[in-house]
Design an enzyme around this catalytic site. Sequence first.
Site, mmCIF file in Angstrom:
data_model
loop_
_atom_site.group_PDB
_atom_site.id
_atom_site.type_symbol
_atom_site.label_atom_id
_atom_site.label_comp_id
_atom_site.label_asym_id
_atom_site.label_seq_id
_atom_site.Cartn_x
_atom_site.Cartn_y
_atom_site.Cartn_z
ATOM 1 N N HIS A 22 -9.239 -3.237 -2.535
ATOM 2 C CA HIS A 22 -8.248 -2.472 -1.761
ATOM 3 C C HIS A 22 -8.606 -0.983 -1.742
ATOM 4 C CE1 HIS A 22 -3.852 -1.888 -0.530
ATOM 5 N NE2 HIS A 22 -4.260 -0.656 -0.783
ATOM 6 N N GLU A 23 -8.944 -0.435 -2.904
ATOM 7 C CA GLU A 23 -9.233 1.003 -2.985
ATOM 8 C C GLU A 23 -10.579 1.348 -2.362
ATOM 9 O OE1 GLU A 23 -6.914 3.033 -3.632
ATOM 10 O OE2 GLU A 23 -5.575 1.405 -4.227
ATOM 11 N N HIS A 26 -10.212 1.619 1.358
ATOM 12 C CA HIS A 26 -9.630 2.885 1.800
ATOM 13 C C HIS A 26 -10.711 3.923 2.118
ATOM 14 C CE1 HIS A 26 -5.297 2.962 1.827
ATOM 15 N NE2 HIS A 26 -5.190 2.430 0.629
ATOM 16 N N CYS A 42 0.850 -1.190 0.000
ATOM 17 C CA CYS A 42 0.000 0.000 0.000
ATOM 18 C C CYS A 42 0.882 1.235 0.000
ATOM 19 C CB CYS A 42 -0.918 0.004 1.227
ATOM 20 S SG CYS A 42 -2.006 1.454 1.337
#
Length: 220
Positions: A173-174, A177, A131
Amino acid sequence: MSTDAKPTDFSAARIHETAQQILTAGVLPAIVEAGHPVLRHEAAPFDGQLGEAELGQLIDLMRSVMHKAPGVGLAAPQLGIPLQLAVLEDQFEVDPEVAAARGREPLPFFAMLNPSYQPLGTAVAAFYEGCLSVSGLQAAVVRPESVRLDFTTPDGTRLQRDFTGWQARIVQHETDHLHGILYLDRAELRSISSNAEYSARWAQPDISHARQELGFLPDR
């Protein structure tokens, strides 16, 4: 996964002001590192906090930061802006064996607002991730192999797209966030490796050797 992330306390005006400061600075902004509270709050859903031109400028800036890093995704909170916006793109040349093992195919650039995802089926896959906000580390993460993404495009169109393999991993993953979740929250803790150790020992098409040697995801 459940998360203790609280909604950001940034007002629409403060989000706009923060974005403007970054857009007018004349330099590429630094990426926010783990430990900054903006990464641990749920970002505000996009609801017109930025005008059309400003949103386009921010997306272009985020793409430039992502390319410079380099990375395959960047979320607005990683620039200190708690807004549900992320950019994604994977055009890196990858060894064919690695690409085959990871289901990694090029991902054309796109920006997503207010995304959410749901697994498609029950298949999962585990691979190492890193990351841009967690410098120096890699860790194995088990994620759904395929997901259905619901999101809004910058022009306001609500879309639904299915992703599989490495593209699905980037999408998850995004999106995480934007909800105050870092990949380490989902990681196999015994797999955590420094970048140097990962490069020297575990940068292989799959995680089988690392799993055996480090003792994570044991056979049951």
